[in-house]
Design an enzyme around this catalytic site. Structure first.
Site, PDB file in Angstrom:
ATOM      1  N   GLY A 100      38.114  62.198 -82.609  1.00  0.00           N
ATOM      2  CA  GLY A 100      37.672  61.848 -83.943  1.00  0.00           C
ATOM      3  C   GLY A 100      37.726  60.365 -84.241  1.00  0.00           C
ATOM      4  N   ASP A 101      38.021  59.563 -83.220  1.00  0.00           N
ATOM      5  CA  ASP A 101      38.225  58.134 -83.431  1.00  0.00           C
ATOM      6  C   ASP A 101      36.902  57.410 -83.663  1.00  0.00           C
ATOM      7  OD1 ASP A 101      40.441  55.811 -82.644  1.00  0.00           O
ATOM      8  OD2 ASP A 101      38.362  55.254 -82.258  1.00  0.00           O
ATOM      9  N   VAL A 102      36.789  56.765 -84.798  1.00  0.00           N
ATOM     10  CA  VAL A 102      35.512  56.131 -85.143  1.00  0.00           C
ATOM     11  C   VAL A 102      35.216  54.947 -84.221  1.00  0.00           C
ATOM     12  CG1 VAL A 102      36.488  54.605 -86.884  1.00  0.00           C
ATOM     13  CG2 VAL A 102      34.107  55.291 -87.050  1.00  0.00           C
ATOM     14  N   LEU A 139      36.053  54.762 -80.993  1.00  0.00           N
ATOM     15  CA  LEU A 139      35.550  55.371 -79.766  1.00  0.00           C
ATOM     16  C   LEU A 139      34.094  55.788 -79.940  1.00  0.00           C
ATOM     17  CD1 LEU A 139      35.950  56.665 -76.959  1.00  0.00           C
ATOM     18  CD2 LEU A 139      36.876  58.684 -78.106  1.00  0.00           C
TER      19      LEU A 139
END
Length: 299
Positions: free
Chosen positions: A253-255, A257
């Site tokens: 969920g890492d923006v 990434l």
DNA sequence: CCCCAGGCCTGTT
DNA sequence: AACAGGCATGGG
């Protein structure tokens, strides 16, 4: 027998300069000072504070110097060496990653650009959890400010040659701290509550790094960590990656990434969680390294 | 005033 | 399981 410095052998590939560049990315980093040749940091070894400097003449060995104070007992040296090996992920063999990267149009540019870069660790569990929590859904500039405020307000400090060196606060330090006090540092209510809860769990022994390391699989670690209100999947994966040495952690969920993959692949939108999972399936065991390298493409 | 940022929680499909 | 909306906070 005691020493005021020692060396650690380095694996290959390892590039200290790459690690230093990463560590120097924020001008307001408060837990160490990185320059072009090394890094200074205050650490707790046993029950005492130690001010150390790490440097590398070449990439065969790392020099660890005590900048002041009594020499290290052997036991202290071992503890410090353990910390540094975790800090720079020195026990990992990156050769398989380099082999995997060869001929891979996605991986090779990363492996080449950041050759020798290690996933820089945060061996202290409380520090890692707090850093992840303050970093939830805010830009990094602000996250660094929050970490700085927590550290300056609640951490111990030492002066040396005109500079101030600080330790991240211990969980015990938060025993009598209220949510409102943390909110006054601009933490949201949820973050303040979560940090106090984590501190409490660690102080009373319900949450320990050694225990997380003995759990049978990554899913168990995620489950244990996300059982704490305010810790979601992203934070759990982040901690596995930065603190527990689990290189299969993929913070889906890492923006950051998502944006990095979007750029690398030339997409006109961020990849979906499904697309990210499918992409990473090609490289099992290296999810964290690839994520860490992808983050590096953003700054 | 806008959109974005190294998310999480709760409630619906 | 997967998605949607709300939430809190500052940066640019």
């Amino acid at each position: 027998m005691s020493v005021s410095g020692f060396e650690l052998p380095l694996p290959s590939p390892f590039d200290f300069q790459q690690c230093l560049k990463y560590m120097a990315r924020s001008p307001i980093e408060c837990l160490y000072t990185a320059d072009s040749e090394g890094v200074n940091r205050l650490l707790r070894v046993g029950t005492s504070q130690r001010l150390i400097r790490l440097s590398c003449r070449n990439n065969n060995a790392m020099q660890i110097q005590l900048l002041r104070g009594d020499a290290l007992a052997i036991r202290e040296q071992e503890e410090l060496a353990r910390y540094i090996r975790d800090w720079f992920d020195l026990d990992r063999d990156l050769e398989p990653f380099m082999q995997l990267s060869k001929g891979d149009p996605f991986l090779w540019p990363l492996a080449e650009s950041f050759y020798g870069l290690r996933v820089v660790g945060i061996p202290d569990l409380f520090e890692a959890l707090c850093w992840a929590i303050v970093g939830q859904q805010v830009n990094l500039t602000f996250a660094y400010k929050l970490k700085q405020r927590l550290t300056e307000q609640y951490g111990e400090a030492a002066e040396w040659e005109g500079g101030t060196y600080r330790l991240f606060p211990t969980p015990e330090r938060f025993a009598n701290v209220t949510i409102d006090q943390l909110c006054s540092l601009q933490l949201t209510r949820n973050k303040a509550r979560t940090i106090i809860e984590v501190a409490s769990c660690m102080t009373n022994g319900d949450l320990r790094r050694e225990e997380l390391l003995t759990l049978p699989d990554p899913e168990s670690v995620d489950k244990r960590l996300t059982a704490i209100k305010g810790i979601g999947p992203w934070t759990a994966q982040y901690v596995r990656m930065r603190c527990l040495g689990d290189q299969t952690a993929l913070p889906i969920g890492d923006v950051g990434l998502q944006n990095a993959v979007k750029q690398m692949l030339g997409l006109d939108r961020k990849p979906t969680p499904r697309e990210l999972r499918d992409l990473f399936e090609q490289w099992p065991g290296w999810e964290s390294y690839i994520t860490f390298y992808l983050w590096r493409t953003l700054y």
